[in-house]
Each structure stands twice: as structure tokens, then as C-alpha cells.
Design a protein around this motif. Sequence first.
Motif, PDB file in Angstrom:
ATOM      1  N   PHE A  23       6.673  11.588   1.450  1.00 51.87           N
ATOM      2  CA  PHE A  23       6.245  12.319   0.275  1.00 51.87           C
ATOM      3  C   PHE A  23       5.483  11.430  -0.704  1.00 51.87           C
ATOM      4  O   PHE A  23       5.782  10.232  -0.833  1.00 51.87           O
ATOM      5  N   GLY A  24       4.545  12.043  -1.412  1.00 51.66           N
ATOM      6  CA  GLY A  24       3.917  11.386  -2.543  1.00 51.66           C
ATOM      7  C   GLY A  24       4.860  11.390  -3.734  1.00 51.66           C
ATOM      8  O   GLY A  24       5.983  11.911  -3.665  1.00 51.66           O
ATOM      9  N   GLN A  25       4.393  10.833  -4.835  1.00 50.00           N
ATOM     10  CA  GLN A  25       5.243  10.670  -6.019  1.00 50.00           C
ATOM     11  C   GLN A  25       5.411  11.965  -6.803  1.00 50.00           C
ATOM     12  O   GLN A  25       6.213  12.037  -7.732  1.00 50.00           O
ATOM     13  N   GLY A  26       4.643  12.975  -6.444  1.00 46.87           N
ATOM     14  CA  GLY A  26       4.720  14.246  -7.154  1.00 46.87           C
ATOM     15  C   GLY A  26       3.764  14.288  -8.342  1.00 46.87           C
ATOM     16  O   GLY A  26       3.457  13.256  -8.947  1.00 46.87           O
ATOM     17  N   THR A  27       3.296  15.475  -8.649  1.00 45.35           N
ATOM     18  CA  THR A  27       2.473  15.721  -9.832  1.00 45.35           C
ATOM     19  C   THR A  27       3.182  16.756 -10.682  1.00 45.35           C
ATOM     20  O   THR A  27       3.426  17.874 -10.228  1.00 45.35           O
ATOM     21  N   ARG A  28       3.523  16.354 -11.895  1.00 49.02           N
ATOM     22  CA  ARG A  28       4.165  17.319 -12.798  1.00 49.02           C
ATOM     23  C   ARG A  28       3.080  18.054 -13.547  1.00 49.02           C
ATOM     24  O   ARG A  28       2.370  17.462 -14.366  1.00 49.02           O
TER      25      ARG A  28
ATOM     26  N   CYS B 295      -4.618  14.261  -2.870  1.00 44.29           N
ATOM     27  CA  CYS B 295      -3.607  13.580  -2.057  1.00 44.29           C
ATOM     28  C   CYS B 295      -4.277  12.839  -0.919  1.00 44.29           C
ATOM     29  O   CYS B 295      -5.193  13.377  -0.267  1.00 44.29           O
ATOM     30  N   GLU B 296      -3.804  11.630  -0.685  1.00 50.70           N
ATOM     31  CA  GLU B 296      -4.328  10.806   0.404  1.00 50.70           C
ATOM     32  C   GLU B 296      -3.168  10.123   1.108  1.00 50.70           C
ATOM     33  O   GLU B 296      -2.227   9.658   0.463  1.00 50.70           O
ATOM     34  N   GLN B 297      -3.233  10.070   2.444  1.00 45.18           N
ATOM     35  CA  GLN B 297      -2.215   9.322   3.194  1.00 45.18           C
ATOM     36  C   GLN B 297      -2.892   8.311   4.107  1.00 45.18           C
ATOM     37  O   GLN B 297      -3.944   8.590   4.692  1.00 45.18           O
ATOM     38  N   ASN B 298      -2.279   7.120   4.192  1.00 46.84           N
ATOM     39  CA  ASN B 298      -2.846   6.046   5.013  1.00 46.84           C
ATOM     40  C   ASN B 298      -1.952   5.738   6.212  1.00 46.84           C
ATOM     41  O   ASN B 298      -1.940   4.626   6.737  1.00 46.84           O
ATOM     42  N   LEU B 299      -1.175   6.750   6.639  1.00 50.10           N
ATOM     43  CA  LEU B 299      -0.233   6.568   7.738  1.00 50.10           C
ATOM     44  C   LEU B 299      -0.802   7.013   9.085  1.00 50.10           C
ATOM     45  O   LEU B 299      -0.137   6.853  10.109  1.00 50.10           O
ATOM     46  N   GLY B 300      -1.987   7.598   9.062  1.00 54.89           N
ATOM     47  CA  GLY B 300      -2.572   8.084  10.307  1.00 54.89           C
ATOM     48  C   GLY B 300      -1.935   9.361  10.819  1.00 54.89           C
ATOM     49  O   GLY B 300      -2.115   9.734  11.979  1.00 54.89           O
ATOM     50  N   HIS B 301      -1.180  10.044   9.968  1.00 55.77           N
ATOM     51  CA  HIS B 301      -0.512  11.280  10.389  1.00 55.77           C
ATOM     52  C   HIS B 301      -1.515  12.415  10.560  1.00 55.77           C
ATOM     53  O   HIS B 301      -2.552  12.465   9.895  1.00 55.77           O
TER      54      HIS B 301
ATOM     55  N   VAL C 229       6.560  20.804 -10.314  1.00 54.14           N
ATOM     56  CA  VAL C 229       6.169  19.536  -9.717  1.00 54.14           C
ATOM     57  C   VAL C 229       5.630  19.852  -8.323  1.00 54.14           C
ATOM     58  O   VAL C 229       6.282  20.558  -7.537  1.00 54.14           O
ATOM     59  N   TYR C 230       4.456  19.350  -8.028  1.00 50.32           N
ATOM     60  CA  TYR C 230       3.817  19.591  -6.739  1.00 50.32           C
ATOM     61  C   TYR C 230       3.839  18.293  -5.931  1.00 50.32           C
ATOM     62  O   TYR C 230       3.400  17.242  -6.402  1.00 50.32           O
ATOM     63  N   PHE C 231       4.363  18.401  -4.719  1.00 51.36           N
ATOM     64  CA  PHE C 231       4.466  17.244  -3.840  1.00 51.36           C
ATOM     65  C   PHE C 231       3.542  17.402  -2.647  1.00 51.36           C
ATOM     66  O   PHE C 231       3.523  18.446  -1.991  1.00 51.36           O
ATOM     67  N   CYS C 232       2.839  16.337  -2.370  1.00 50.02           N
ATOM     68  CA  CYS C 232       2.098  16.219  -1.124  1.00 50.02           C
ATOM     69  C   CYS C 232       2.971  15.444  -0.147  1.00 50.02           C
ATOM     70  O   CYS C 232       3.758  14.573  -0.552  1.00 50.02           O
ATOM     71  N   ALA C 233       2.863  15.745   1.135  1.00 49.24           N
ATOM     72  CA  ALA C 233       3.635  15.026   2.153  1.00 49.24           C
ATOM     73  C   ALA C 233       2.822  14.959   3.436  1.00 49.24           C
ATOM     74  O   ALA C 233       1.881  15.741   3.628  1.00 49.24           O
ATOM     75  N   SER C 234       3.192  14.031   4.297  1.00 51.47           N
ATOM     76  CA  SER C 234       2.555  13.965   5.609  1.00 51.47           C
ATOM     77  C   SER C 234       3.609  13.651   6.664  1.00 51.47           C
ATOM     78  O   SER C 234       4.664  13.094   6.350  1.00 51.47           O
ATOM     79  N   SER C 235       3.323  14.019   7.892  1.00 51.77           N
ATOM     80  CA  SER C 235       4.245  13.722   8.986  1.00 51.77           C
ATOM     81  C   SER C 235       3.491  13.672  10.308  1.00 51.77           C
ATOM     82  O   SER C 235       2.364  14.163  10.421  1.00 51.77           O
ATOM     83  N   GLN C 236       4.155  13.053  11.277  1.00 53.54           N
ATOM     84  CA  GLN C 236       3.644  13.028  12.643  1.00 53.54           C
ATOM     85  C   GLN C 236       4.765  13.552  13.512  1.00 53.54           C
ATOM     86  O   GLN C 236       5.752  12.854  13.747  1.00 53.54           O
TER      87      GLN C 236
ATOM     88  N   ASP D 126       0.842  -1.212   0.000  1.00 55.90           N
ATOM     89  CA  ASP D 126       0.000   0.000   0.000  1.00 55.90           C
ATOM     90  C   ASP D 126       0.863   1.242   0.000  1.00 55.90           C
ATOM     91  O   ASP D 126       1.805   1.351   0.772  1.00 55.90           O
ATOM     92  N   THR D 127       0.574   2.157  -0.912  1.00 56.69           N
ATOM     93  CA  THR D 127       1.320   3.403  -0.971  1.00 56.69           C
ATOM     94  C   THR D 127       0.968   4.265   0.234  1.00 56.69           C
ATOM     95  O   THR D 127      -0.194   4.455   0.546  1.00 56.69           O
ATOM     96  N   ALA D 128       2.001   4.824   0.918  1.00 56.53           N
ATOM     97  CA  ALA D 128       1.777   5.589   2.131  1.00 56.53           C
ATOM     98  C   ALA D 128       1.108   6.937   1.824  1.00 56.53           C
ATOM     99  O   ALA D 128       0.141   7.312   2.458  1.00 56.53           O
ATOM    100  N   VAL D 129       1.686   7.666   0.859  1.00 56.81           N
ATOM    101  CA  VAL D 129       1.132   8.944   0.434  1.00 56.81           C
ATOM    102  C   VAL D 129       0.951   8.856  -1.075  1.00 56.81           C
ATOM    103  O   VAL D 129       1.923   8.651  -1.803  1.00 56.81           O
ATOM    104  N   SER D 130      -0.274   8.974  -1.518  1.00 60.30           N
ATOM    105  CA  SER D 130      -0.528   8.867  -2.949  1.00 60.30           C
ATOM    106  C   SER D 130      -1.198  10.136  -3.441  1.00 60.30           C
ATOM    107  O   SER D 130      -2.085  10.677  -2.780  1.00 60.30           O
ATOM    108  N   GLN D 131      -0.759  10.601  -4.589  1.00 55.07           N
ATOM    109  CA  GLN D 131      -1.352  11.798  -5.160  1.00 55.07           C
ATOM    110  C   GLN D 131      -1.681  11.521  -6.619  1.00 55.07           C
ATOM    111  O   GLN D 131      -0.970  10.790  -7.306  1.00 55.07           O
ATOM    112  N   THR D 132      -2.756  12.103  -7.067  1.00 53.04           N
ATOM    113  CA  THR D 132      -3.195  11.935  -8.439  1.00 53.04           C
ATOM    114  C   THR D 132      -3.647  13.281  -8.996  1.00 53.04           C
ATOM    115  O   THR D 132      -4.216  14.115  -8.278  1.00 53.04           O
ATOM    116  N   PRO D 133      -3.374  13.495 -10.292  1.00 50.78           N
ATOM    117  CA  PRO D 133      -2.646  12.609 -11.196  1.00 50.78           C
ATOM    118  C   PRO D 133      -1.132  12.775 -11.057  1.00 50.78           C
ATOM    119  O   PRO D 133      -0.677  13.675 -10.380  1.00 50.78           O
TER     120      PRO D 133
END
Lengths: 111, 114
Positions: free
Chosen positions: A102-107, A23-29, A88-95, A1-8
Motif C-alpha cells: 500500500f501507499g501512504q494514503g491521501t487524506r 500513484c506510482e509503484q516501482n515493484l514491477g507488479h 482516505v484513498y489508498f493506492c496498492a499494488s500486487s503480483q 526507495d518507496t515501493a508504492v508512492s502516492q501524491t499528495p
Amino acid sequence: DTAVSQTPKYLVTQMGNDKSIKCEQNLGHDTMYWYKQDSKKFLKIMFSYNNKELIINETVPNRFSPKSPDKAHLNLHINSLELGDSAVYFCASSQGAIEAFFGQGTRLTVV
Amino acid sequence: AQTVTQSQPEMSVQEAETVTLSCTYDTSENNYYLFWYKQPPSRQMILVIRQEAYKQQNATENRFSVNFQKAAKSFSLKISDSQLGDTAMYFCAFMGYQGGKLIFGQGTELSVKP
């Protein structure tokens, strides 16, 4: 499962259009971010949300509007796209200060 | 305001050799965190190593180690036994003690040559 996923992953659009990046994160951050990486690879924070509350808004044009429906999601909506928005736009999450994931980035290319 | 400076835009190293990437930063805080992130051509941002400012011991992760000089506000990354897969952009980053945003340096593009 991807931790931080961004689309497109890639987005090509014309000037003046409105577009969204999800952007979605499944890390509970609790905290999520949007970063922008310009053509020289420089990374800079745009926004940060903590538990759905906006806590950082760096001098970003009003055409950029983040939305966090819940703490696992942070979307970025951009109105009236301009050539200079190409990046390139990056989504990220942290606790806390452990690590930012970081997500994979959107160009985004505006033509 | 905090700033992070990487003064080496590009570096190259032969496979199996050792290379050191430089980073300096400026802050008035006493406690904070420093990171090195790797960005390969795939664009993914990958954490390489993390250092807590209140720990005097330098962090190490396998072939990667740092030289953290708090008084000099210097945080260099040493890569030993360089591998072709280490070819990437490397970013030094600062985070305040309470967490929050990362402040990045300009990046160093590292090429590992066979």
C-alpha cells in the motif's frame, strides 16, 4: 526507495472542484488498486487495473475515473467533488496473491 | 460474495501480555488467502501475516501467529509479548486464489497499555 508512492498526502478542496491523486509503484507488479477508507476506517476496493486494463470497477460514481498510462502508474481523477468524497484513498499494488503493498494514503477533505 | 467480520471494534492489553483478535469470513471457495494488516496512527498499511487456505499449518511471524480453522471459517490473530508499538488498527482480509482485490473486515482498534 518507496515501493508504492502516492501524491499528495493531504488534499483540501472545495465542493465542485476537480482533483487528481497520483500513484506510482516501482515493484514491477502487474496489478494496481484504489481503495477508499471512510470515516469509520472501513476499507473498500474501488478499482483494479492489470497491465493497464481495468478489471474491477466496484459501484463507484462516474465522477471517479482511474487512468493507467502504464503498469507502474495508476491515477485517480475525481470530478465535481462532494462532501461525501472526504476519505482516505489508498493506492496498492500486487503480483498474484503474495501480498498487496500500500501507499501512504491521501487524506481528501472536501469543504 | 465473500464477507469478512471482525466482531471486536476495540481491545486493550497490558504491555508484555498476550491478546487475540477474532476474525470470521464467509466464502464458497476452497482455496484462498487470508491476511492480517496493521494500520498504526501513521496510516500506513503494513502486512502482519499471511495464511494460505490449502496449508493446514498455522502461519507465524515472530510474536504474531494465527489460529486458522478452515471448517469454522475462523482466522484469529494472536500477539504475544505485546509492545507499545503494536498499538494500531488491525484488519483481517480475504483474497481469492487467483489474487485480486482484498476484502476487509471492519477492523479492531488495539491499544497496548504500559
